[in-house]
Design a protein around this motif. Sequence first.
Motif, PDB file in Angstrom:
ATOM      1  N   GLY A   1       0.809  -1.213   0.000  1.00  5.38           N
ATOM      2  CA  GLY A   1       0.000   0.000   0.000  1.00  5.38           C
ATOM      3  C   GLY A   1       0.841   1.260   0.000  1.00  5.38           C
ATOM      4  O   GLY A   1       0.489   2.270  -0.626  1.00  5.38           O
ATOM      5  N   GLU A   2       1.985   1.189   0.691  1.00  3.53           N
ATOM      6  CA  GLU A   2       2.877   2.344   0.710  1.00  3.53           C
ATOM      7  C   GLU A   2       3.525   2.574  -0.646  1.00  3.53           C
ATOM      8  O   GLU A   2       3.746   3.717  -1.060  1.00  3.53           O
ATOM      9  CB  GLU A   2       3.946   2.143   1.782  1.00  3.53           C
ATOM     10  N   SER A   3       3.804   1.477  -1.367  1.00  8.87           N
ATOM     11  CA  SER A   3       4.456   1.613  -2.670  1.00  8.87           C
ATOM     12  C   SER A   3       3.504   2.082  -3.755  1.00  8.87           C
ATOM     13  O   SER A   3       3.905   2.811  -4.668  1.00  8.87           O
ATOM     14  CB  SER A   3       5.094   0.274  -3.074  1.00  8.87           C
ATOM     15  N   ASN A   4       2.214   1.685  -3.686  1.00  5.49           N
ATOM     16  CA  ASN A   4       1.267   2.082  -4.739  1.00  5.49           C
ATOM     17  C   ASN A   4       0.378   3.254  -4.316  1.00  5.49           C
ATOM     18  O   ASN A   4      -0.522   3.646  -5.066  1.00  5.49           O
ATOM     19  CB  ASN A   4       0.402   0.897  -5.180  1.00  5.49           C
ATOM     20  N   GLY A   5       0.612   3.801  -3.130  1.00  2.00           N
ATOM     21  CA  GLY A   5      -0.124   4.983  -2.696  1.00  2.00           C
ATOM     22  C   GLY A   5      -1.530   4.728  -2.195  1.00  2.00           C
ATOM     23  O   GLY A   5      -2.316   5.667  -2.076  1.00  2.00           O
TER      24      GLY A   5
END
Length: 395
Positions: A132-136
């Motif tokens: 989730g942090e990588s794809n926003g």
Amino acid sequence: MKDYKYIARRSDGSQSDGWIRASSDKHAKAILEERNLHVVLVVPEKTQRKNGPKIKRESIMTCLRELATLRESGMALDVCVYSLIETTDEKPLKNALVKIHQDISSGLSLSNAIESQPKVFPFYVGSMLKLGESNGDLSASIKSVAERMEKEEAIATEIRSALTYPSFLVIICVLVVLFLFSYVIPNFESMISEANKESALAGLVSTAQFINDNIAVIVGLLIALVVYVKYLSDSGKLHDIGLAVLKKLPYVKELVQAWQVVQFSSSMQKLSESGVDLVEALTITNNNVSDVTLNKKLNLVIGRVKEGQSLGSSLSEYSVFPAIVTRLIASGEQGAALVSCFREITKLYERRLSVGIKRALSVLEPVIIVIMGGIVGSIMIVLISGIISINEIGW
């Protein structure tokens, strides 16, 4: 990979402590330095972090749901966590949230902050949040974690409720047997004569005398056994031993395999839907696997996929999952429909798992009744037979 306990200083001078998974001391220190933490101490953790504070899973799931909702509203992440601290009543969870808030405020990501609190959150939470942090889309990842925990809790609740009555039967049976050997059977010693020294009644009386004469030793051995089991639990060995035993049982091993398929396919479905490439999705999914044997096989599969081999053939080569799973994945790859393929596999094996658990538990109750009834009944038959034989001799 090993678990390391660390103590470090944040950039503002405050202390940060927790656990980290790394291949060596140097690797652990390098990871901490990447997080802008000044390492004070790094030591191997021997207990596999299982003996943490007791926090209800319901509280953790509610906390994650609230965090996802607050994040969706556009609130800053550190403010979201601070809001949870104010509304959480459970002290161990509040303490964990305070540490997470401090880590986030010092620049650490939510996934890394949660990974440093493995005694509170399940092992797979950190790696699932990294997506989730990588794809926003962090809120969606938090919801996915909560959904997985809810599925696990639903299965655990179903098993616990079904085991309540059989457990009650076992406890009652053990108490009855202890009462018989402690107070009832020793009274039959006077009925033993030279003529019936080799009888079943004589053997039963001898057993009761042995238990009563060595009760302190037996209690000591039981306490030692409990301590040893606790040690195995804290070291993580009990989980591995239990899983290895369950995988060898004729019917239960199919349930264990079904649960592993559900974990794998549901994780791959969500990662593929989010646009993660196949190798990275496999790596993240493998980080969420607790079974050492499955973890090793998936590492081999990842190596094959990196070499250009298809996922279906790689899984089939190492016999990771049943043939039907590998065939469905192979057909999904051919039709460029892996997401829908993983979705159908998840539904299929969730249904099989639910039906299998209900069937196993429905059989368990009568089996326990038969076994416990057989033990108590056999003792009573021996006692009654001894009384009848004495009466016949007297007559």
